[in-house]
Design a protein around this motif. Structure first.
Motif, PDB file in Angstrom:
ATOM      1  N   GLY A 167       0.810  -1.209   0.000  1.00 21.23           N
ATOM      2  CA  GLY A 167       0.000   0.000   0.000  1.00 21.23           C
ATOM      3  C   GLY A 167       0.840   1.255   0.000  1.00 21.23           C
ATOM      4  N   ASP A 168       0.158   2.395  -0.079  1.00 20.81           N
ATOM      5  CA  ASP A 168       0.862   3.674  -0.172  1.00 20.81           C
ATOM      6  C   ASP A 168       0.794   4.508   1.108  1.00 20.81           C
ATOM      7  OD1 ASP A 168      -1.937   4.091  -0.701  1.00 20.81           O
ATOM      8  OD2 ASP A 168      -1.449   6.088  -1.459  1.00 20.81           O
ATOM      9  N   ILE A 169       0.006   4.077   2.099  1.00 23.84           N
ATOM     10  CA  ILE A 169      -0.078   4.807   3.362  1.00 23.84           C
ATOM     11  C   ILE A 169       0.414   3.882   4.470  1.00 23.84           C
ATOM     12  CG2 ILE A 169      -1.559   6.056   4.976  1.00 23.84           C
ATOM     13  CD1 ILE A 169      -3.482   6.543   2.686  1.00 23.84           C
ATOM     14  N   LEU A 182       5.316  -9.104   9.960  1.00 19.41           N
ATOM     15  CA  LEU A 182       5.079  -9.571   8.591  1.00 19.41           C
ATOM     16  C   LEU A 182       5.753  -8.657   7.582  1.00 19.41           C
ATOM     17  CD1 LEU A 182       1.282 -10.380   9.011  1.00 19.41           C
ATOM     18  CD2 LEU A 182       3.199 -11.996   9.105  1.00 19.41           C
ATOM     19  N   ASP A 183       5.808  -9.095   6.350  1.00 16.50           N
ATOM     20  CA  ASP A 183       6.457  -8.330   5.288  1.00 16.50           C
ATOM     21  C   ASP A 183       5.524  -7.253   4.736  1.00 16.50           C
ATOM     22  OD1 ASP A 183       8.928  -9.699   5.332  1.00 16.50           O
ATOM     23  OD2 ASP A 183       8.028 -11.367   4.224  1.00 16.50           O
ATOM     24  N   THR A 184       6.142  -6.176   4.262  1.00 19.68           N
ATOM     25  CA  THR A 184       5.386  -5.035   3.758  1.00 19.68           C
ATOM     26  C   THR A 184       6.038  -4.472   2.504  1.00 19.68           C
ATOM     27  OG1 THR A 184       6.639  -3.521   5.186  1.00 19.68           O
ATOM     28  CG2 THR A 184       4.555  -4.376   6.053  1.00 19.68           C
ATOM     29  N   ALA A 185       5.227  -3.810   1.681  1.00 20.78           N
ATOM     30  CA  ALA A 185       5.731  -3.140   0.475  1.00 20.78           C
ATOM     31  C   ALA A 185       5.085  -1.766   0.396  1.00 20.78           C
ATOM     32  CB  ALA A 185       5.412  -3.959  -0.767  1.00 20.78           C
ATOM     33  N   LEU A 186       5.890  -0.735   0.476  1.00 24.00           N
ATOM     34  CA  LEU A 186       5.413   0.647   0.443  1.00 24.00           C
ATOM     35  C   LEU A 186       5.596   1.205  -0.959  1.00 24.00           C
ATOM     36  CD1 LEU A 186       4.348   3.078   2.091  1.00 24.00           C
ATOM     37  CD2 LEU A 186       6.752   3.673   2.553  1.00 24.00           C
ATOM     38  N   TYR A 199       9.963  -3.852   1.263  1.00 23.99           N
ATOM     39  CA  TYR A 199      10.214  -3.412  -0.098  1.00 23.99           C
ATOM     40  C   TYR A 199       9.657  -2.001  -0.258  1.00 23.99           C
ATOM     41  CZ  TYR A 199      10.383  -8.516  -0.579  1.00 23.99           C
ATOM     42  OH  TYR A 199      10.654  -9.841  -0.402  1.00 23.99           O
ATOM     43  N   GLN A 200      10.242  -1.241  -1.172  1.00 23.51           N
ATOM     44  CA  GLN A 200       9.742   0.110  -1.424  1.00 23.51           C
ATOM     45  C   GLN A 200      10.051   0.504  -2.855  1.00 23.51           C
ATOM     46  OE1 GLN A 200      10.784   2.870   1.622  1.00 23.51           O
ATOM     47  NE2 GLN A 200       9.604   4.551   0.749  1.00 23.51           N
ATOM     48  N   ALA A 201       9.081   1.137  -3.514  1.00 25.19           N
ATOM     49  CA  ALA A 201       9.264   1.573  -4.901  1.00 25.19           C
ATOM     50  C   ALA A 201       8.257   2.672  -5.219  1.00 25.19           C
ATOM     51  CB  ALA A 201       9.090   0.397  -5.858  1.00 25.19           C
ATOM     52  N   ALA A 202       8.433   3.287  -6.381  1.00 22.12           N
ATOM     53  CA  ALA A 202       7.546   4.375  -6.780  1.00 22.12           C
ATOM     54  C   ALA A 202       6.129   3.899  -7.024  1.00 22.12           C
ATOM     55  CB  ALA A 202       8.093   5.056  -8.038  1.00 22.12           C
ATOM     56  N   ASP A 203       5.976   2.691  -7.564  1.00 23.49           N
ATOM     57  CA  ASP A 203       4.631   2.144  -7.765  1.00 23.49           C
ATOM     58  C   ASP A 203       4.695   0.619  -7.789  1.00 23.49           C
ATOM     59  OD1 ASP A 203       5.352   1.272 -10.372  1.00 23.49           O
ATOM     60  OD2 ASP A 203       4.692   3.158 -11.243  1.00 23.49           O
ATOM     61  N   VAL A 204       3.519   0.004  -7.842  1.00 25.51           N
ATOM     62  CA  VAL A 204       3.430  -1.454  -7.790  1.00 25.51           C
ATOM     63  C   VAL A 204       4.147  -2.096  -8.976  1.00 25.51           C
ATOM     64  CG1 VAL A 204       1.827  -3.408  -7.912  1.00 25.51           C
ATOM     65  CG2 VAL A 204       1.334  -1.492  -6.409  1.00 25.51           C
ATOM     66  N   ALA A 205       4.076  -1.470 -10.148  1.00 29.55           N
ATOM     67  CA  ALA A 205       4.709  -2.043 -11.338  1.00 29.55           C
ATOM     68  C   ALA A 205       6.190  -2.320 -11.093  1.00 29.55           C
ATOM     69  CB  ALA A 205       4.530  -1.106 -12.529  1.00 29.55           C
ATOM     70  N   GLU A 206       6.866  -1.401 -10.403  1.00 24.98           N
ATOM     71  CA  GLU A 206       8.290  -1.577 -10.094  1.00 24.98           C
ATOM     72  C   GLU A 206       8.534  -2.754  -9.163  1.00 24.98           C
ATOM     73  OE1 GLU A 206      11.113   1.479  -8.759  1.00 24.98           O
ATOM     74  OE2 GLU A 206       9.800   2.921  -9.771  1.00 24.98           O
ATOM     75  N   LEU A 207       7.566  -3.028  -8.314  1.00 23.15           N
ATOM     76  CA  LEU A 207       7.730  -4.052  -7.287  1.00 23.15           C
ATOM     77  C   LEU A 207       7.364  -5.461  -7.734  1.00 23.15           C
ATOM     78  CD1 LEU A 207       6.365  -2.376  -4.029  1.00 23.15           C
ATOM     79  CD2 LEU A 207       8.714  -3.078  -4.484  1.00 23.15           C
ATOM     80  N   LEU A 208       6.733  -5.606  -8.878  1.00 23.19           N
ATOM     81  CA  LEU A 208       6.219  -6.913  -9.279  1.00 23.19           C
ATOM     82  C   LEU A 208       7.290  -8.017  -9.280  1.00 23.19           C
ATOM     83  CD1 LEU A 208       3.595  -5.988 -12.027  1.00 23.19           C
ATOM     84  CD2 LEU A 208       3.219  -6.544  -9.612  1.00 23.19           C
ATOM     85  N   PRO A 209       8.499  -7.777  -9.778  1.00 15.54           N
ATOM     86  CA  PRO A 209       9.512  -8.838  -9.711  1.00 15.54           C
ATOM     87  C   PRO A 209       9.841  -9.247  -8.277  1.00 15.54           C
ATOM     88  CG  PRO A 209      10.155  -7.171 -11.316  1.00 15.54           C
ATOM     89  CD  PRO A 209       8.995  -6.605 -10.564  1.00 15.54           C
ATOM     90  N   GLN A 210       9.894  -8.278  -7.374  1.00 17.72           N
ATOM     91  CA  GLN A 210      10.192  -8.587  -5.974  1.00 17.72           C
ATOM     92  C   GLN A 210       9.035  -9.332  -5.315  1.00 17.72           C
ATOM     93  OE1 GLN A 210      11.257  -4.338  -5.456  1.00 17.72           O
ATOM     94  NE2 GLN A 210      12.875  -5.105  -4.122  1.00 17.72           N
ATOM     95  N   ILE A 211       7.819  -8.928  -5.643  1.00 15.46           N
ATOM     96  CA  ILE A 211       6.659  -9.634  -5.094  1.00 15.46           C
ATOM     97  C   ILE A 211       6.617 -11.059  -5.591  1.00 15.46           C
ATOM     98  CG2 ILE A 211       4.134  -9.696  -4.965  1.00 15.46           C
ATOM     99  CD1 ILE A 211       4.168  -6.626  -5.214  1.00 15.46           C
TER     100      ILE A 211
END
Length: 217
Positions: A167-169, A182-186, A199-211
């Motif tokens: 999420g973004d918040i 637990l694990d989180t992605a901002l 994990y952290q990135a500008a948007d979800v698209a950037e994070l897809l490989p890590q997810i």
């Protein structure tokens, strides 16, 4: 063994674009009779990345509206009007690139939870090309507490279940998961306060490989 769980936020995570926030600002401005001044100021500040300590763009609009004299009734009406416009030209949204394809093949339980009401949520998911991409869609989720209850429900069924919240918040979308180890992605760049995330990135698209790598662990 239970499948891993991906818990996604909606606004600012799965649904991108400032359209819904600008619609909210315009609707509150009109309801409070502010002659467009507050909505214009909000748009300028959001474009400049000025957060004024707000937890998200909606909160910034609320703060500016209260400062300009808007009361609770105008805020409530403005929000209802803006959600009724979700996904229309007045409140345009788009999905992160590659998200639909990713969700269509990932071997994980996929849950969407949002604090927004049910109004036009199904239509927005369709517009984003995400029909059938979530195993559960929870509106009026009452995050952060509602997210904590969801996580506890999942862990009660399997204490070893792996869960990743995205999420973004931080306060609403990640803090309950972080508090439970637990694990989180901002995602996104809102807010000046830095918070811990796996994990952290500008948007979800950037994070897809890590997810994807996280799911396959």
């Amino acid at each position: 063994m239970s499948r891993p769980v991906l818990i996604f936020d909606f606004d600012g995570t799965v649904a991108l674009g400032h359209g819904p926030v600008f619609a909210y600002a315009a609707a509150v401005d009109e309801a409070a009779g502010l002659n467009g001044e507050m909505a214009s100021k909000a748009a300028e500040m959001i474009a400049a990345g000025t957060d004024n300590g707000a937890i998200d763009a909606y909160d910034l609009v609320r703060m500016l509206a209260v400062e300009a004299g808007a009361g609770p009734e105008a805020l409530d009406l403005g929000y209802k009007v803006s959600r009724a416009q979700l996904g229309t030209d007045q409140a345009a949204i788009l999905a992160p690139i590659g998200l639909a394809a990713f969700l269509g093949q990932v071997d994980a339980e996929r849950i969407l939870i949002t604090n927004a009401p049910e109004d036009r949520l199904a239509e927005a998911i369709t517009l984003l090309g995400l029909d059938g991409c979530f195993d559960r869609v929870l509106s009026s989720g009452g995050k952060p507490d509602g997210l904590g209850r969801l996580i506890d429900e999942l862990l009660a069924a399997d204490q070893k279940r792996r869960i990743l919240c995205i999420g973004d918040i931080w306060r609403n979308d990640l803090e309950p998961a972080h508090a439970r180890g637990l694990d989180t992605a901002l995602v996104g760049g809102w807010g000046s306060e830095k918070r811990p995330a796996t994990y952290q990135a500008a948007d979800v698209a950037e994070l897809l490989p890590q997810i994807q790598a996280w799911v396959g662990q």
